[in-house]
Design a protein around this motif. Structure first.
Motif, PDB file in Angstrom:
ATOM      1  N   GLU A  23       9.439  30.614  23.580  1.00 23.59           N
ATOM      2  CA  GLU A  23       9.190  29.183  24.280  1.00 23.59           C
ATOM      3  C   GLU A  23       8.527  28.283  23.331  1.00 23.59           C
ATOM      4  O   GLU A  23       8.931  27.095  23.641  1.00 23.59           O
ATOM      5  N   GLN A  24       7.544  28.684  22.610  1.00 23.86           N
ATOM      6  CA  GLN A  24       6.873  27.737  21.546  1.00 23.86           C
ATOM      7  C   GLN A  24       8.032  27.137  20.641  1.00 23.86           C
ATOM      8  O   GLN A  24       8.092  26.114  20.136  1.00 23.86           O
ATOM      9  N   ARG A  25       8.896  28.099  19.989  1.00 22.06           N
ATOM     10  CA  ARG A  25       9.885  27.760  19.010  1.00 22.06           C
ATOM     11  C   ARG A  25      10.833  26.599  19.867  1.00 22.06           C
ATOM     12  O   ARG A  25      11.240  25.676  19.036  1.00 22.06           O
ATOM     13  N   LEU A  26      11.000  26.835  20.958  1.00 21.72           N
ATOM     14  CA  LEU A  26      12.006  25.822  21.731  1.00 21.72           C
ATOM     15  C   LEU A  26      11.221  24.648  21.931  1.00 21.72           C
ATOM     16  O   LEU A  26      11.939  23.515  21.707  1.00 21.72           O
ATOM     17  N   ARG A  27      10.210  24.475  22.217  1.00 22.09           N
ATOM     18  CA  ARG A  27       9.126  23.495  22.452  1.00 22.09           C
ATOM     19  C   ARG A  27       9.092  22.555  21.216  1.00 22.09           C
ATOM     20  O   ARG A  27       9.262  21.302  20.972  1.00 22.09           O
ATOM     21  N   ASP A  28       9.031  23.361  19.987  1.00 21.31           N
ATOM     22  CA  ASP A  28       8.887  22.624  18.693  1.00 21.31           C
ATOM     23  C   ASP A  28      10.149  22.003  18.088  1.00 21.31           C
ATOM     24  O   ASP A  28      10.275  21.003  18.038  1.00 21.31           O
ATOM     25  N   ARG A  30      12.579  20.850  20.440  1.00 18.40           N
ATOM     26  CA  ARG A  30      12.860  19.752  21.201  1.00 18.40           C
ATOM     27  C   ARG A  30      11.938  18.654  20.857  1.00 18.40           C
ATOM     28  O   ARG A  30      12.542  17.363  20.663  1.00 18.40           O
ATOM     29  N   GLU A  31      10.658  18.802  20.329  1.00 25.46           N
ATOM     30  CA  GLU A  31       9.923  17.810  19.787  1.00 25.46           C
ATOM     31  C   GLU A  31      10.525  17.263  18.571  1.00 25.46           C
ATOM     32  O   GLU A  31      10.506  16.002  18.119  1.00 25.46           O
ATOM     33  N   TRP A  52      17.711  26.098  17.656  1.00 27.41           N
ATOM     34  CA  TRP A  52      17.780  25.767  19.121  1.00 27.41           C
ATOM     35  C   TRP A  52      18.739  27.026  19.678  1.00 27.41           C
ATOM     36  O   TRP A  52      18.295  27.786  20.615  1.00 27.41           O
TER      37      TRP A  52
END
Length: 114
Positions: A23-28, A30-31, A52
């Motif tokens: 989930e942290q990778r996905l947030r990174d 997206r950012e 992604w």
């Protein structure tokens, strides 16, 4: 000595920790992508899209395994845990300890792959 519930709980903890990282990778990602969606002209676009997709695949795999662990707990409660779904023979404890959501013995798994 550990029990099937311990095996299931241990694997669930591993998956949940992995999901948090995913989930942290996905947030990174997206950012990093921000509003830019023109992958063709963005030198990092392809890499970000690959990252992604990889993270989404990991998340889907882990979520599916969590559901399988839920089903394993239900089999444990029902008294059917550790029996092969195909032939009904017991699955060796060593195999269940490694993969607590396992539903088939090695022989039936091999037969299915052929």
């Amino acid at each position: 000595m550990s029990t099937p519930r311990d095996w299931i709980a241990g694997r669930r903890a591993e998956l949940l920790a992995g999901l948090a990282g995913t989930e942290q990778r996905l947030r990174d990602v997206r950012e990093a992508r921000g509003d830019w969606i023109d992958e063709e002209h963005d030198p990092e676009g392809f890499a970000l899209t690959f990252e992604w997709q990889h993270a989404e695949g990991l998340r889907a795999h882990d979520a599916a395994e969590l559901q399988a662990l839920d089903a394993a707990e239900a089999r444990l409660d029902a008294g059917t845990y550790g029996a092969c779904d195909a032939c009904g023979q017991p699955i060796p404890e060593g195999q269940l300890e490694l993969r607590p959501a396992r539903t088939r013995c090695v022989a039936c798994t091999d037969d299915r792959r052929r």
